[in-house]
Scaffold this motif. Sequence first.
Motif, mmCIF file in Angstrom:
data_model
loop_
_atom_site.group_PDB
_atom_site.id
_atom_site.type_symbol
_atom_site.label_atom_id
_atom_site.label_comp_id
_atom_site.label_asym_id
_atom_site.label_seq_id
_atom_site.Cartn_x
_atom_site.Cartn_y
_atom_site.Cartn_z
ATOM 1 N N UNK A 104 0.904 -1.176 0.211
ATOM 2 C CA UNK A 104 -0.183 0.005 0.191
ATOM 3 C C UNK A 104 0.965 1.085 0.180
ATOM 4 N N UNK A 105 0.125 2.263 -0.400
ATOM 5 C CA UNK A 105 0.928 3.636 -0.499
ATOM 6 C C UNK A 105 1.153 4.188 1.113
ATOM 7 N N UNK A 106 2.137 4.903 1.510
ATOM 8 C CA UNK A 106 2.348 5.516 2.787
ATOM 9 C C UNK A 106 1.347 6.332 3.097
ATOM 10 N N UNK A 107 0.531 6.611 4.235
ATOM 11 C CA UNK A 107 -0.616 7.049 4.438
ATOM 12 C C UNK A 107 -0.283 8.153 5.734
ATOM 13 N N UNK A 108 -0.706 9.194 5.769
ATOM 14 C CA UNK A 108 -0.950 10.416 6.673
ATOM 15 C C UNK A 108 -1.291 9.618 8.031
ATOM 16 N N UNK A 109 -0.477 9.872 9.192
ATOM 17 C CA UNK A 109 -0.894 9.632 10.528
ATOM 18 C C UNK A 109 -1.315 10.879 11.089
ATOM 19 N N UNK A 110 -0.271 11.647 11.424
ATOM 20 C CA UNK A 110 -0.317 12.824 12.100
ATOM 21 C C UNK A 110 0.658 13.987 11.553
ATOM 22 N N UNK A 111 0.337 15.314 11.691
ATOM 23 C CA UNK A 111 1.639 16.100 11.695
ATOM 24 C C UNK A 111 1.280 17.199 12.558
ATOM 25 N N UNK A 112 2.579 17.957 12.970
ATOM 26 C CA UNK A 112 2.222 18.876 14.002
ATOM 27 C C UNK A 112 3.650 19.919 13.487
ATOM 28 N N UNK A 131 -7.728 8.522 19.459
ATOM 29 C CA UNK A 131 -6.505 7.254 19.736
ATOM 30 C C UNK A 131 -5.290 7.641 19.557
ATOM 31 N N UNK A 132 -4.693 8.249 18.785
ATOM 32 C CA UNK A 132 -3.285 8.922 18.660
ATOM 33 C C UNK A 132 -3.212 10.203 18.699
ATOM 34 N N UNK A 133 -2.005 10.541 19.539
ATOM 35 C CA UNK A 133 -1.768 11.917 19.905
ATOM 36 C C UNK A 133 -0.263 12.396 19.263
ATOM 37 N N UNK A 134 0.049 13.524 18.781
ATOM 38 C CA UNK A 134 1.214 13.723 18.186
ATOM 39 C C UNK A 134 1.854 14.863 19.098
ATOM 40 N N UNK A 135 2.991 15.054 19.473
ATOM 41 C CA UNK A 135 3.593 16.117 20.242
ATOM 42 C C UNK A 135 4.977 16.223 19.702
ATOM 43 N N UNK A 136 5.705 17.356 20.070
ATOM 44 C CA UNK A 136 7.003 17.667 19.715
ATOM 45 C C UNK A 136 7.842 18.424 20.629
ATOM 46 N N UNK A 196 5.655 23.824 14.179
ATOM 47 C CA UNK A 196 6.573 24.299 15.161
ATOM 48 C C UNK A 196 5.844 25.075 16.021
ATOM 49 N N UNK A 197 4.490 25.408 15.931
ATOM 50 C CA UNK A 197 3.792 26.097 16.934
ATOM 51 C C UNK A 197 2.934 25.088 17.674
ATOM 52 N N UNK A 198 3.029 23.975 17.408
ATOM 53 C CA UNK A 198 2.142 22.859 17.989
ATOM 54 C C UNK A 198 0.940 22.581 17.508
ATOM 55 N N UNK A 199 0.374 23.218 16.463
ATOM 56 C CA UNK A 199 -0.812 22.892 15.717
ATOM 57 C C UNK A 199 -0.683 21.514 14.966
ATOM 58 N N UNK A 200 -1.664 20.543 15.438
ATOM 59 C CA UNK A 200 -1.462 19.133 14.871
ATOM 60 C C UNK A 200 -2.867 18.886 13.821
ATOM 61 N N UNK A 201 -2.692 18.018 13.046
ATOM 62 C CA UNK A 201 -3.750 17.475 12.351
ATOM 63 C C UNK A 201 -3.436 15.845 12.384
ATOM 64 N N UNK A 202 -4.542 15.320 12.158
ATOM 65 C CA UNK A 202 -4.609 13.659 12.333
ATOM 66 C C UNK A 202 -5.371 13.290 11.026
ATOM 67 N N UNK A 203 -5.015 11.887 10.681
ATOM 68 C CA UNK A 203 -6.105 11.289 9.808
ATOM 69 C C UNK A 203 -7.383 11.077 10.570
ATOM 70 N N UNK A 204 -8.196 11.439 9.785
ATOM 71 C CA UNK A 204 -9.806 11.319 10.477
ATOM 72 C C UNK A 204 -9.942 10.268 11.569
ATOM 73 N N UNK A 205 -9.503 9.008 10.898
ATOM 74 C CA UNK A 205 -9.911 7.765 11.624
ATOM 75 C C UNK A 205 -9.330 7.693 12.679
ATOM 76 N N UNK A 206 -8.038 8.216 13.184
ATOM 77 C CA UNK A 206 -7.238 8.097 14.261
ATOM 78 C C UNK A 206 -7.658 8.876 15.527
ATOM 79 N N UNK A 207 -8.347 9.920 15.041
ATOM 80 C CA UNK A 207 -8.482 10.866 16.122
ATOM 81 C C UNK A 207 -9.216 10.353 17.435
#
Length: 114
Positions: A42-50, A65-70, A52-63
Amino acid sequence: VQLQASGGGLVQPGGSLRLSCAASGNIFSINVMGWYSQVPGNQRELVAVINSGGDASYAYSLRGRFTISRDNAKNTVYLQMNGLEPEDTAVYYCYALIRATVYWGKGTLVTVSS
Protein backbone atom coordinates in the motif's frame (compact mmCIF):
# COMPACT_ATOMS: atom_id res chain seq x y z
CA VAL A 1 19.87 15.75 8.44
CA GLN A 2 19.02 12.38 9.95
CA LEU A 3 15.85 11.18 11.58
CA GLN A 4 16.04 8.34 14.07
CA ALA A 5 12.77 6.70 15.01
CA SER A 6 12.21 4.35 17.90
CA GLY A 7 9.48 2.85 20.02
CA GLY A 8 7.90 0.31 17.71
CA GLY A 9 7.25 -3.26 18.70
CA LEU A 10 4.66 -5.91 19.36
CA VAL A 11 1.61 -4.97 21.38
CA GLN A 12 -1.71 -6.64 22.09
CA PRO A 13 -4.96 -5.16 20.83
CA GLY A 14 -6.06 -2.36 23.10
CA GLY A 15 -2.50 -1.63 24.16
CA SER A 16 -0.38 1.49 23.79
CA LEU A 17 2.92 2.47 22.28
CA ARG A 18 4.85 5.71 22.13
CA LEU A 19 6.98 6.39 19.10
CA SER A 20 9.79 8.91 19.14
CA CYS A 21 11.75 10.47 16.31
CA ALA A 22 14.77 12.68 16.84
CA ALA A 23 16.24 14.84 14.12
CA SER A 24 19.93 15.62 14.04
CA GLY A 25 22.38 17.33 11.72
CA ASN A 26 22.42 20.74 10.10
CA ILE A 27 19.11 21.97 11.45
CA PHE A 28 18.15 25.57 11.89
CA SER A 29 14.46 25.03 12.48
CA ILE A 30 11.96 22.37 11.57
CA ASN A 31 8.74 23.64 10.09
CA VAL A 32 6.67 20.48 10.28
CA MET A 33 7.22 17.04 11.75
CA GLY A 34 4.95 14.10 11.46
CA TRP A 35 4.25 10.44 11.02
CA TYR A 36 3.08 8.30 8.14
CA SER A 37 2.29 4.62 8.13
CA GLN A 38 2.71 2.05 5.42
CA VAL A 39 1.46 -1.49 5.02
CA PRO A 40 3.30 -3.66 2.47
CA GLY A 41 1.75 -3.24 -0.94
CA ASN A 42 0.00 0.00 0.00
CA GLN A 43 0.93 3.64 -0.26
CA ARG A 44 2.32 5.56 2.66
CA GLU A 45 -0.53 7.26 4.51
CA LEU A 46 -0.66 10.27 6.77
CA VAL A 47 -1.04 9.58 10.47
CA ALA A 48 -0.45 12.98 12.03
CA VAL A 49 1.57 16.14 11.56
CA ILE A 50 2.47 19.02 13.84
CA ASN A 51 4.01 22.40 13.11
CA SER A 52 6.50 24.33 15.16
CA GLY A 53 3.69 26.15 16.93
CA GLY A 54 2.12 22.93 18.13
CA ASP A 55 -0.83 22.86 15.75
CA ALA A 56 -1.61 19.25 14.90
CA SER A 57 -3.62 17.46 12.26
CA TYR A 58 -4.62 13.82 12.20
CA ALA A 59 -5.96 11.25 9.85
CA TYR A 60 -9.67 11.39 10.60
CA SER A 61 -9.95 7.72 11.56
CA LEU A 62 -7.20 8.04 14.17
CA ARG A 63 -8.54 11.01 16.05
CA GLY A 64 -9.02 10.30 19.72
CA ARG A 65 -6.63 7.36 19.78
CA PHE A 66 -3.35 8.89 18.61
CA THR A 67 -1.70 12.05 19.89
CA ILE A 68 1.25 13.78 18.27
CA SER A 69 3.53 16.15 20.15
CA ARG A 70 6.97 17.62 19.72
CA ASP A 71 9.83 19.06 21.70
CA ASN A 72 11.34 21.83 19.61
CA ALA A 73 14.38 22.13 21.85
CA LYS A 74 15.18 18.46 21.23
CA ASN A 75 14.05 18.42 17.57
CA THR A 76 11.94 15.42 18.50
CA VAL A 77 8.44 14.38 17.58
CA TYR A 78 6.37 11.82 19.47
CA LEU A 79 3.35 9.74 18.63
CA GLN A 80 1.34 8.36 21.51
CA MET A 81 -0.83 5.52 20.24
CA ASN A 82 -3.60 4.22 22.48
CA GLY A 83 -6.30 1.65 21.89
CA LEU A 84 -4.24 -0.03 19.22
CA GLU A 85 -6.03 -2.29 16.78
CA PRO A 86 -4.69 -5.00 14.47
CA GLU A 87 -5.42 -2.64 11.58
CA ASP A 88 -2.80 -0.26 12.98
CA THR A 89 -0.08 -2.78 12.17
CA ALA A 90 2.34 -1.04 9.83
CA VAL A 91 5.76 0.50 9.49
CA TYR A 92 5.62 4.02 10.86
CA TYR A 93 7.85 6.63 9.27
CA CYS A 94 8.62 9.99 10.74
CA TYR A 95 9.37 12.96 8.57
CA ALA A 96 10.51 16.52 8.91
CA LEU A 97 10.05 19.49 6.63
CA ILE A 98 13.11 21.72 6.84
CA ARG A 99 13.44 24.69 4.49
CA ALA A 100 11.13 23.15 1.90
CA THR A 101 12.98 19.82 1.94
CA VAL A 102 11.35 16.68 3.29
CA TYR A 103 13.45 14.19 5.23
CA TRP A 104 12.34 10.68 6.16
CA GLY A 105 13.37 8.36 8.93
CA LYS A 106 13.90 4.64 8.28
CA GLY A 107 10.68 3.56 9.90
CA THR A 108 9.76 1.56 12.94
CA LEU A 109 7.52 -1.50 12.84
CA VAL A 110 4.39 -1.61 14.95
CA THR A 111 2.64 -4.97 15.19
CA VAL A 112 -0.69 -5.26 16.96
CA SER A 113 -1.54 -8.88 17.60
CA SER A 114 -2.68 -11.19 20.33
